[in-house]
Design a protein around this motif. Sequence first.
Motif, mmCIF file in Angstrom:
data_model
loop_
_atom_site.group_PDB
_atom_site.id
_atom_site.type_symbol
_atom_site.label_atom_id
_atom_site.label_comp_id
_atom_site.label_asym_id
_atom_site.label_seq_id
_atom_site.Cartn_x
_atom_site.Cartn_y
_atom_site.Cartn_z
ATOM 1 N N LEU A 261 -3.093 49.574 -23.578
ATOM 2 C CA LEU A 261 -2.703 48.825 -24.772
ATOM 3 C C LEU A 261 -2.008 49.734 -25.774
ATOM 4 O O LEU A 261 -2.493 50.819 -26.085
ATOM 5 N N THR B 213 -2.380 38.416 -21.288
ATOM 6 C CA THR B 213 -3.198 39.607 -21.046
ATOM 7 C C THR B 213 -4.175 39.431 -19.893
ATOM 8 O O THR B 213 -4.707 40.410 -19.376
ATOM 9 N N GLN B 214 -4.394 38.201 -19.459
ATOM 10 C CA GLN B 214 -5.345 37.974 -18.376
ATOM 11 C C GLN B 214 -4.676 37.759 -17.033
ATOM 12 O O GLN B 214 -5.237 38.071 -15.993
ATOM 13 N N ILE C 114 -9.722 42.665 -24.225
ATOM 14 C CA ILE C 114 -8.784 43.189 -23.236
ATOM 15 C C ILE C 114 -9.493 44.226 -22.372
ATOM 16 O O ILE C 114 -10.064 45.191 -22.877
#
Length: 226
Positions: free
Chosen positions: A79, A44-45, A74
Amino acid sequence: MILLHGDNPALSRRRLSEIRSQFTGEVISLDAKETDPTNFSQATQSQALFALNKLVIIENPQSNKKLLPLLSHIENLSLVLIENKKLTPTEIGHLQKVLPALKIEEFKLDPVVFKFLEAIAPTNQKNLLPLWQKYRSSEEPEIILTMLARQIRLLLLVKSQAATGPEDFLRLSPWQKSRLSSQSQHFTLTSLLELHHQLLNLDYQNKTGTSLLSLPDSLELLLLRL
């Protein structure tokens, strides 16, 4: 931020496909059952070199409590959470505590679906076909095929007295297993296996365009031959 859930997983999957097709950018799919916090953070990064946007899809978020606190970290991402079952208000509340802006989309089964699936039995066309016509007129054939295959799979598991199986089988309540057990008495194990095989063939023929009949007509013929 969206949560897709409900007792109609075929519809929730269709909605997920719509979201994916409309999204321009990098798409990352994670199954919470198989993802640890480190892999989740890395996925997610990290940013793709040319990706301006990123969509993160997390399946079965309720199955991994260690990931839930990480959802709040996040940033700058789209999402989507998806569960192949209906979540309880308590479970939804836990997610909304972490993600206050989470939008909920629930996908319900039409009551006629349950009646139709429970009416599937040899020589029961008098009761089955009127329900089939109602179901056929209100639902896409691919979803009907999915629901039929699921019902036969559950009947197979109950008939064979399986001690384990997929998640939708394991979470069946005692009364649901009892009704499936009663329905399975109308079949032999061999006939259920053959029916399951026929449904797999219909799915293959539909996807490859090799069937001489439309999918609804093929399904109706299968039901008439029960």
